[in-house]
Motif scaffolding. Structure first.
Motif, short mmCIF file in Angstrom:
data_model
loop_
_atom_site.label_atom_id
_atom_site.label_comp_id
_atom_site.label_asym_id
_atom_site.label_seq_id
_atom_site.Cartn_x
_atom_site.Cartn_y
_atom_site.Cartn_z
N THR A 16 67.23 84.79 70.55
CA THR A 16 66.70 85.01 71.88
C THR A 16 65.43 84.24 72.12
O THR A 16 65.28 83.56 73.12
CB THR A 16 66.45 86.51 72.07
N ALA A 17 64.49 84.37 71.24
CA ALA A 17 63.22 83.69 71.43
C ALA A 17 62.96 82.84 70.20
O ALA A 17 62.54 83.33 69.17
CB ALA A 17 62.09 84.70 71.63
N ASN A 18 63.21 81.54 70.29
CA ASN A 18 63.19 80.69 69.10
C ASN A 18 61.79 80.52 68.53
O ASN A 18 61.63 80.24 67.36
CB ASN A 18 63.79 79.33 69.44
N VAL A 30 57.15 85.50 74.77
CA VAL A 30 57.33 84.64 75.92
C VAL A 30 56.89 83.24 75.51
O VAL A 30 55.87 83.09 74.81
CB VAL A 30 56.56 85.14 77.16
N GLY A 31 57.66 82.21 75.88
CA GLY A 31 57.33 80.87 75.44
C GLY A 31 57.85 79.81 76.39
O GLY A 31 58.72 80.06 77.22
N LEU A 52 62.30 77.82 79.15
CA LEU A 52 61.56 79.08 79.18
C LEU A 52 62.32 80.09 78.34
O LEU A 52 63.53 80.24 78.48
CB LEU A 52 61.40 79.60 80.61
N ASP A 53 61.59 80.79 77.46
CA ASP A 53 62.16 81.76 76.54
C ASP A 53 61.46 83.10 76.72
O ASP A 53 60.26 83.14 76.99
CB ASP A 53 61.94 81.31 75.10
N GLY A 54 62.18 84.18 76.51
CA GLY A 54 61.52 85.48 76.55
C GLY A 54 62.36 86.59 75.97
O GLY A 54 63.60 86.53 75.98
N GLU A 284 57.80 74.04 71.03
CA GLU A 284 57.67 75.25 71.85
C GLU A 284 56.38 75.96 71.52
O GLU A 284 56.01 76.12 70.34
CB GLU A 284 58.86 76.20 71.60
N PHE A 285 55.67 76.41 72.55
CA PHE A 285 54.48 77.24 72.40
C PHE A 285 54.78 78.59 73.02
O PHE A 285 55.33 78.68 74.13
CB PHE A 285 53.27 76.61 73.09
#
Length: 289
Positions: A16-18, A30-31, A52-54, A284-285
């Motif tokens: 889900t959130a790498n 969140v990234g 966008l990741d979360g 990714e940050f």
């Protein structure tokens, strides 16, 4: 003849959130990432991407500890998570808009953390998830829509240290899952298809205190039919491999440098195979909280 397809969603969407540890479902995250994509199905899709990741837990508590029949040390009390919402969204430059996206909702998860100490190979985490519902699309791979219900997913992670006080840490984890999926390809030959799935996912890391970790992981989602392969119609194999470097910076901030490949292979005894793939390399940050 209605053709079956393996679960497309789990292999792509399980992480889900790498930028976070996808094996630790206790984390909110969140990234934002920037990547370069290649190997897609059309010339419209390679190039620079924004991601966008979360992941967010609606409710977290503790479960009842499990009693043991032996006169031994009790097992750690597991955490219980109710309602996990996750998203992964990718936009391309130009007119493509949202090219690749997924939304998922997990109903119930349990996670037990073991106290690991000393120079030995030992478990550090058990995770059990029930009822993960996912929807999405993947234009670069030619998947128009997919829906998946993962009935159950179970994972265990082990670690090893060279000595009791060594800053080096090695981990290895295995995840298995089962469920059902529905998918539509942009190719009319492979539309309106579904099948049961069996998924496997392994991950290894090498880390050192303050230096971060190097990781390698692979997920393979195999579809299957309940009849013989010759009469069961289409079966597909979805795979995703990722190699990267991750480090926790100041406060909640984390950075992830990665390269990954994902692919689909649709196979039918009476049809021509359909294989698609895509590669992403980027940074990714994100913030873990």
């Amino acid at each position: 003849m209605k053709r079956t397809i393996c679960a497309t969603a789990l292999g792509i969407f399980a992480a889900t959130a790498n930028g976070a540890d996808a094996w630790d479902v206790n984390d909110n995250y969140v990234g934002v990432a920037a990547t370069e994509a290649t190997w897609t199905i059309a010339e419209d899709f390679p190039g620079t991407k924004l991601i966008l990741d979360g992941r967010y837990l609606l409710r977290k508590g503790t479960a009842q500890p499990r009693e043991r029949d032996c006169d031994c040390e009790p097992l750690p009390v597991p955490d219980r998570m109710l309602g996990t919402i996750a998203a992964h969204l990718q936009w391309g430059l130009g007119d493509n808009g949202l090219e690749y996206g997924r939304l998922s909702f997990g109903t119930l998860a349990y996670q037990r953390e073991f106290e690991a100490a000393g120079a030995q190979f030992q478990p550090v985490r058990d995770t059990l998830e029930w009822g993960i519902f996912q929807v999405g699309k993947d234009d670069p791979l030619g998947i128009d829509s997919y829906v998946e219900l993962t009935v159950i997913a179970a994972a265990r992670t082990w670690q090893y240290r060279l000595t009791d006080n060594s800053p080096w840490r090695f981990t290895f984890g295995v995840n298995v899952s089962g469920g059902y999926a529905w998918a539509d390809s942009v190719d009319d030959t492979y539309r309106d298809v579904s099948n049961p799935l069996l998924g496997t996912w392994w991950k290894g890391t090498i880390s050192r205190a303050r230096w971060g970790e190097i990781y390698l992981e692979q997920r393979v989602i195999n579809g299957f039919t309940l009849s013989s392969p010759a009469a069961g119609g289409t079966v597909s194999r979805e795979a995703r491999a990722r190699f990267g470097y991750r480090n926790r910076l100041r406060g909640c901030l984390a950075v992830d440098l990665f390269a990954e490949k994902r692919s689909f292979n649709f196979t039918d005894p009476a049809l021509t195979d359909l294989y698609t793939k895509s590669k992403r390399v980027g940074v990714e940050f994100g913030c873990l909280f």
